[in-house]
Design an enzyme around this catalytic site. Structure first.
Site, PDB file in Angstrom:
ATOM      1  N   THR A 122       0.818  -1.208   0.000  1.00  0.00           N
ATOM      2  CA  THR A 122       0.000   0.000   0.000  1.00  0.00           C
ATOM      3  C   THR A 122       0.854   1.262   0.000  1.00  0.00           C
ATOM      4  O   THR A 122       1.992   1.251   0.501  1.00  0.00           O
ATOM      5  CB  THR A 122      -0.904   0.022   1.250  1.00  0.00           C
ATOM      6  OG1 THR A 122      -1.565   1.282   1.374  1.00  0.00           O
ATOM      7  CG2 THR A 122      -0.099  -0.218   2.521  1.00  0.00           C
ATOM      8  N   ASP A 123       0.297   2.362  -0.503  1.00  0.00           N
ATOM      9  CA  ASP A 123       0.982   3.653  -0.445  1.00  0.00           C
ATOM     10  C   ASP A 123       1.113   4.168   0.985  1.00  0.00           C
ATOM     11  O   ASP A 123       1.935   5.036   1.275  1.00  0.00           O
ATOM     12  CB  ASP A 123       0.281   4.687  -1.323  1.00  0.00           C
ATOM     13  CG  ASP A 123      -1.186   4.914  -0.985  1.00  0.00           C
ATOM     14  OD1 ASP A 123      -1.692   4.318  -0.007  1.00  0.00           O
ATOM     15  OD2 ASP A 123      -1.855   5.680  -1.718  1.00  0.00           O
ATOM     16  N   GLU A 124       0.324   3.633   1.899  1.00  0.00           N
ATOM     17  CA  GLU A 124       0.323   4.150   3.274  1.00  0.00           C
ATOM     18  C   GLU A 124       1.632   3.908   4.006  1.00  0.00           C
ATOM     19  O   GLU A 124       1.903   4.534   5.037  1.00  0.00           O
ATOM     20  CB  GLU A 124      -0.848   3.567   4.054  1.00  0.00           C
ATOM     21  CG  GLU A 124      -2.194   3.988   3.498  1.00  0.00           C
ATOM     22  CD  GLU A 124      -3.347   3.691   4.438  1.00  0.00           C
ATOM     23  OE1 GLU A 124      -3.182   3.852   5.663  1.00  0.00           O
ATOM     24  OE2 GLU A 124      -4.422   3.290   3.947  1.00  0.00           O
ATOM     25  N   TYR A 146      -1.760  -0.180  11.122  1.00  0.00           N
ATOM     26  CA  TYR A 146      -1.960  -0.895   9.856  1.00  0.00           C
ATOM     27  C   TYR A 146      -0.779  -0.685   8.923  1.00  0.00           C
ATOM     28  O   TYR A 146      -0.163  -1.646   8.438  1.00  0.00           O
ATOM     29  CB  TYR A 146      -3.249  -0.444   9.170  1.00  0.00           C
ATOM     30  CG  TYR A 146      -3.262  -0.755   7.690  1.00  0.00           C
ATOM     31  CD1 TYR A 146      -3.204  -2.078   7.254  1.00  0.00           C
ATOM     32  CD2 TYR A 146      -3.282   0.259   6.733  1.00  0.00           C
ATOM     33  CE1 TYR A 146      -3.173  -2.377   5.893  1.00  0.00           C
ATOM     34  CE2 TYR A 146      -3.257  -0.029   5.383  1.00  0.00           C
ATOM     35  CZ  TYR A 146      -3.201  -1.355   4.962  1.00  0.00           C
ATOM     36  OH  TYR A 146      -3.157  -1.649   3.630  1.00  0.00           O
ATOM     37  N   LYS A 150       2.167  -3.305   7.497  1.00  0.00           N
ATOM     38  CA  LYS A 150       2.427  -3.548   6.077  1.00  0.00           C
ATOM     39  C   LYS A 150       3.867  -3.222   5.723  1.00  0.00           C
ATOM     40  O   LYS A 150       4.496  -3.938   4.931  1.00  0.00           O
ATOM     41  CB  LYS A 150       1.460  -2.729   5.214  1.00  0.00           C
ATOM     42  CG  LYS A 150       0.023  -3.222   5.229  1.00  0.00           C
ATOM     43  CD  LYS A 150      -0.117  -4.646   4.690  1.00  0.00           C
ATOM     44  CE  LYS A 150       0.125  -4.713   3.190  1.00  0.00           C
ATOM     45  NZ  LYS A 150      -0.096  -6.099   2.671  1.00  0.00           N
ATOM     46  N   PRO A 201     -20.290   9.912   8.034  1.00  0.00           N
ATOM     47  CA  PRO A 201     -19.308  10.666   8.824  1.00  0.00           C
ATOM     48  C   PRO A 201     -18.106  11.105   7.980  1.00  0.00           C
ATOM     49  O   PRO A 201     -17.527  10.319   7.238  1.00  0.00           O
ATOM     50  CB  PRO A 201     -18.869   9.644   9.865  1.00  0.00           C
ATOM     51  CG  PRO A 201     -18.953   8.321   9.133  1.00  0.00           C
ATOM     52  CD  PRO A 201     -20.035   8.456   8.083  1.00  0.00           C
TER      53      PRO A 201
END
Length: 324
Positions: A122-124, A146, A150, A201
Site C-alpha cells: 500500500t501507499d500508506e 496498519y 504492512k 461521517p
C-alpha cells in the site's frame, strides 16, 4: 501456471481471481480465512470453474500454508488486516496477520521452490507527503498500526529475496474502489448509508487527499508485475485521480441523490495522514502499464453496482466501522 492467491475472497483478491480465471489460462487456488471481510459470494462468478479451488485457512498456520503451497508456481499475497480504524482500536491482529502471516508464507514458498512471490502492499507505508509524489526508493514512514504492519511485511519480503534469493516482487497501490468492497471503507460505507437514507461521517475538515484506482486497473497492474516485473523490485500502481475527501463526498452525495445535510463532521482520526501520492513512472516505463478506467465513469459504475446489489451488502453494512 498454478497460482496461489492468499486473501482471494476479499475485495481486491477476488477481483484478481475473477480476472485470472476469466482469462482461462491459469489454475488458481484461493487460501482465505473468511474473516469478517472475506466473502465467498465475491467468488461466486467463478465458483464452478474447473481450474479453481478454494481452501479455508489462516496464513499464520504453518501446516496449512505448507500443505496448500505445495505444487504452486507463484504466490500473489493479498491476505491482510487492512482497515486503519480497526488497527487504531487494536493493533495486535494487524501485527499477527500482516507480519507473522507473511513470514509463514515466505518460509513455505522457499521450502516448496515457488518461482515468484508477489507481495501486495500500500501507499500508506510512506506516510504523508505535502506535495509531489513518492518514488519506490522513498524511505518508509508509516503513521498507523496498519501501515506499520504492512511496512514490516514489505521489509520481510525484500529480506527474503536478498538473503535467500526468493523471487519476490512488491506492488504498492493507491486507494482502491469498485464492486464487492466491504462496507467499512469510505466509498462503499458512504454509498450504502446514503442509499438507505442514513447519515455519513466525514473526518476533520475533509481536506485529506487520496489518489483513487479502480480495482480492475489494480488487478491488471498486479498481473503485469506477476508476469514481467523484475525480481527484488517494487512497483507503484497509482490511479492518478487525486481528490480531497470533501470533493469525493460531494460526488457521492450527488450520485446518491443526497446533499450535505446528510453529512456529520466528526473528530479527525488519530495520526491521519494528510496526503498520499505515488509516482507510477517506473511501472509505465518498464512494463508499459497505465490505468485505463476514468474515475468519473468508474465511480458511477461502482455506485450503480451497490444500488443493484443490495442483498450482497445489506447485512455486512450493518457491521461496518464508520469513518472516512
Amino acid at each position: 501456471m498454478r497460482i496461489l492467491v492468499t486473501g482471494g475472497a476479499g475485495f481486491i483478491g477476488s477481483a484478481f481471481v475473477r480476472r485470472l480465471l476469466t482469462g482461462g489460462a491459469e489454475r488458481v487456488t484461493v487460501l482465505d480465512a473468511l474473516t469478517y471481510s472475506g466473502n465467498l459470494a465475491n467468488l461466486a462468478p467463478v465458483a464452478g470453474h474447473a481450474d479453481y479451488a478454494f481452501v479455508r485457512g489462516d496464513i499464520r498456520d504453518p501446516d496449512t500454508v505448507s500443505r496448500v503451497m505445495a505444487g504452486h508456481d507463484a504466490v500473489v499475497h493479498f491476505a491482510a488486516e487492512s482497515h486503519v480504524d480497526r488497527s487504531i482500536a487494536g493493533a495486535l491482529p494487524f501485527v499477527s496477520t500482516n507480519v507473522q502471516g507473511t513470514q509463514v508464507l515466505l518460509d513455505a514458498a522457499l521450502r516448496h521452490g515457488v518461482g515468484r512471490f508477489v507481495h501486495v502492499s500500500t501507499d500508506e507505508v510512506y506516510g504523508s507527503i505535502d506535495e509531489g509524489h513518492w518514488r519506490e526508493d522513498q524511505p518508509l514512514a508509516p503513521s498507523s498500526p496498519y501501515s506499520a504492519s504492512k511496512a514490516g511485511s514489505d521489509l520481510l519480503a525484500l529480506a527474503c529475496h536478498r538473503t535467500h534469493g526468493l523471487d519476490v516482487v512488491i506492488t504498492r497501490c493507491s486507494n482502491n474502489y469498485g464492486p464487492y468492497q466491504y462496507c467499512e471503507k469510505l466509498i462503499p460505507l458512504f454509498v450504502t448509508n446514503l442509499l438507505q437514507g442514513k447519515r455519513v461521517p466525514l473526518y476533520g475538515d475533509g481536506g485529506n487527499v487520496r489518489e483513487w484506482l479502480h480495482v480492475d486497473d489494480h488487478c491488471r497492474g498486479i498481473e503485469t508485475v506477476l508476469r514481467h516485473g523484475r525480481a527484488g523490485e517494487i512497483y507503484h500502481i497509482g490511479g492518478g485521480a487525486e481528490l480531497t475527501n470533501r470533493e469525493l463526498v460531494g460526488r457521492l452525495l450527488a450520485a446518491c441523490g443526497a446533499d450535505w445535510s446528510a453529512v456529520d463532521h466528526v473528530a479527525d482520526r488519530k495520526g491521519h495522514d494528510r496526503r498520499y501520492a505515488l509516482s507510477a513512472e517506473k511501472i509505465r516505463d518498464e512494463l508499459g502499464f497505465a490505468p485505463e478506467i476514468d474515475f468519473t465513469e468508474g465511480l458511477a459504475a461502482t455506485v450503480a453496482w451497490y444500488r443493484e446489489n443490495r442483498d450482497w451488502w445489506r447485512a455486512p453494512a450493518a457491521e461496518a466501522v464508520a469513518g472516512a
